[in-house]
Design a protein around this motif. Structure first.
Motif, PDB file in Angstrom:
ATOM      1  N   LYS A  62      36.611 -36.836 -40.256  1.00 25.15           N
ATOM      2  CA  LYS A  62      37.810 -37.656 -40.100  1.00 25.15           C
ATOM      3  C   LYS A  62      37.540 -38.884 -39.225  1.00 25.15           C
ATOM      4  O   LYS A  62      37.850 -40.015 -39.603  1.00 25.15           O
ATOM      5  N   CYS A  63      36.913 -38.639 -38.054  1.00 27.74           N
ATOM      6  CA  CYS A  63      36.711 -39.736 -37.091  1.00 27.74           C
ATOM      7  C   CYS A  63      35.650 -40.732 -37.565  1.00 27.74           C
ATOM      8  O   CYS A  63      35.809 -41.942 -37.404  1.00 27.74           O
ATOM      9  N   SER A  64      34.566 -40.224 -38.148  1.00 26.40           N
ATOM     10  CA  SER A  64      33.522 -41.139 -38.613  1.00 26.40           C
ATOM     11  C   SER A  64      34.033 -42.010 -39.752  1.00 26.40           C
ATOM     12  O   SER A  64      33.662 -43.179 -39.873  1.00 26.40           O
ATOM     13  N   SER A  65      34.930 -41.454 -40.578  1.00 29.04           N
ATOM     14  CA  SER A  65      35.518 -42.243 -41.660  1.00 29.04           C
ATOM     15  C   SER A  65      36.452 -43.313 -41.105  1.00 29.04           C
ATOM     16  O   SER A  65      36.400 -44.479 -41.516  1.00 29.04           O
ATOM     17  N   LEU A  66      37.299 -42.930 -40.148  1.00 29.99           N
ATOM     18  CA  LEU A  66      38.244 -43.887 -39.559  1.00 29.99           C
ATOM     19  C   LEU A  66      37.520 -44.998 -38.803  1.00 29.99           C
ATOM     20  O   LEU A  66      37.937 -46.154 -38.829  1.00 29.99           O
ATOM     21  N   MET A  67      36.423 -44.633 -38.116  1.00 26.08           N
ATOM     22  CA  MET A  67      35.688 -45.625 -37.320  1.00 26.08           C
ATOM     23  C   MET A  67      34.598 -46.335 -38.126  1.00 26.08           C
ATOM     24  O   MET A  67      33.905 -47.195 -37.607  1.00 26.08           O
ATOM     25  N   ARG A  68      34.439 -45.907 -39.382  1.00 27.94           N
ATOM     26  CA  ARG A  68      33.430 -46.487 -40.271  1.00 27.94           C
ATOM     27  C   ARG A  68      32.024 -46.407 -39.654  1.00 27.94           C
ATOM     28  O   ARG A  68      31.275 -47.384 -39.615  1.00 27.94           O
TER      29      ARG A  68
END
Length: 451
Positions: free
Chosen positions: A331-337
């Motif tokens: 979730k976080c790696s996707s949101l932070m790209r």
């Protein structure tokens, strides 16, 4: 991963046999070959964790073996070994994906250590994939990530009572996911397409909460424009009352009437409004105790507590922690790209023994911090908050791939206690539960007198 399946490739038989002997003695399962082409055949037939290949070989050199290995077995790590080490060849090998580059003559301990580190990376990738595959199995608009038997039983109960429309009381510590459970109930209710409305009862004073829940008629008070409240908005669906124990007593009476009569009066209104709402209440407090103390109405408690779902704290379901950690990582790696795709096994070992006073919410915060600070593809211990890093100093963990002995753990713990007490041996002995003479003997035994 203590032992691994290794493939060694070297056209010099003596060098091949020496390395084979070293690694077999270290406990690894070793296959050796003098041919690069034969190594590729073996890679197609057998699963290997690691390939160690010489760089300069006839017919097929180590660089070709490296490139084909990456194609045939992407998860298998490759270590290059050469007696003709140059900066250019080292750079090229690392660009092609080699795990490490070792120059001959090498030190035996160096090879052993590099092999351990490569196998740890293989383990990370496999655990990463296994957890991702497990996460892919969770379906539905509302996903509750768990493999814990107690949690699975709760989810089964939620699915069972979902279609009945009965009121539900969800209890559990802060951060366990009570509102998410309420959404799960709504999703598996008879009207999943109806509205789901959540309100935190502790976020408003009595007047504001009354206005939010019941709405108002135009002119009911200064500035009132006439609007429906959240109970009306949730008509035909679910109303989630978080921190319901913070609701003032007068408001409890009004809510009780809504439940019993299935109607409400807006502020300033004279005509009742019919409502059909399922109420899911949530709290982190002991409601039985509050009822006994007269701080919560008993009749309302019984109306809300038709079925109770008690969510266990995260510390009671440690097997869920890696799954949730990877869920938040995705979730976080996707949101932070950011291309952060793995969590170091030492981090997973550490967070599995942490007590998580903030529960799932705290775990998400830790992973979010790790992704934000990460400059590689893996969250490591150095990226954890100070409180967790301090725990790492005196938590049992592997050293060079080996489980530490009791003596090693005792030595580390004594060193840590003395550091925390600024070298005060009297205080240190008290904390350790031994007399000062016993501490002195242990310091001498572990050669810690000077430290």
């Amino acid at each position: 991963m203590n032992a691994g399946r290794l493939l060694i490739v070297d056209d010099e038989r003596v060098a091949l046999r020496n390395l084979e002997h070293i690694l077999k003695k270290a406990g690894h399962e070793v296959t050796a070959t003098t041919s690069g082409s034969n190594a590729l055949v073996l890679l197609q037939k057998l699963p290997f964790d690691l390939v160690l290949t010489d760089l300069k070989m006839e017919k097929m050199d180590g660089m070709q073996v490296l490139r084909r290995s990456r194609e045939l077995a992407p998860d298998t790590e490759v270590i290059m070994i050469t007696g003709y080490a140059t900066l250019d060849s080292a750079v090229e090998a690392m660009k092609e994906g080699a795990f490490h580059y070792i120059a001959k003559p090498y030190r035996i301990e160096e090879v052993r250590q590099v092999v351990i580190e490569a196998l740890e990376k293989v383990q990370i990738k496999r655990e990463n994939r296994a957890l991702r595959e497990q996460l892919d199995g969770f379906q539905g608009r509302v996903k509750i990530i768990t493999q814990d038997p107690a949690m699975l039983k709760l989810l089964e109960m939620a699915r069972q009572i979902g279609p009945t429309g009965c009121n539900v009381l969800i209890t559990g510590e802060s951060g366990t996911g009570k509102e998410l459970f309420a959404r799960y109930l709504h999703e598996h209710g008879g009207r999943p397409d109806g509205p789901f409305v959540a309100v935190n009862c502790g976020a408003f004073n009595e007047e504001l909460l009354a206005n939010e829940l019941f709405g108002n008629e135009k002119g009911a008070f200064t500035g009132a424009i006439g609007k429906p409240g959240l109970i009306e908005t949730a008509n035909g669906g679910t109303l989630c009352l978080d921190e319901v124990t913070e609701m003032p007593t007068a408001m409890q009476v009004k809510l009780l009437r809504v439940i019993q009569e299935r109607e409400l009066l807006r502020l300033g209104g004279t005509q009742p409004v019919k409502v059909d709402v399922r109420i899911v209440a949530a709290t982190n407090r002991d409601m039985v105790e509050l009822v006994k103390n007269g701080r919560f109405r008993q009749d309302l408690y019984f109306r809300l507590n038709v079925v109770n779902l008690h969510i266990p704290p995260l510390s009671a379901r440690c097997d869920d922690i890696p799954l949730l950690a990877y869920h938040f990582l995705n979730k976080c790696s996707s949101l932070m790209r950011k291309a952060v795709t793995a969590i170091d096994p030492q981090v997973l070992d550490l967070i599995k023994v942490y007590d998580f006073p903030g529960n799932v919410r705290e775990l998400e915060n830790i992973i979010e911090r790790g992704v934000a600070l990460c400059t590689s593809d893996t969250i490591e211990i150095a990226l954890l908050p100070d409180s967790l890093r301090a725990l790492a100093l005196h938590s049992p963990r592997r050293k060079e791939g080996k489980i530490p002995t009791l003596d090693e753990q005792e030595k580390d713990y004594i060193r840590w206690v003395l550091k925390e007490t600024n070298g005060n041996q009297t205080l240190g002995a008290q904390i350790l539960g031994i007399d000062r003479v016993s501490l002195w003997r242990k310091l001498k035994r572990y050669n810690l007198e000077k430290g």
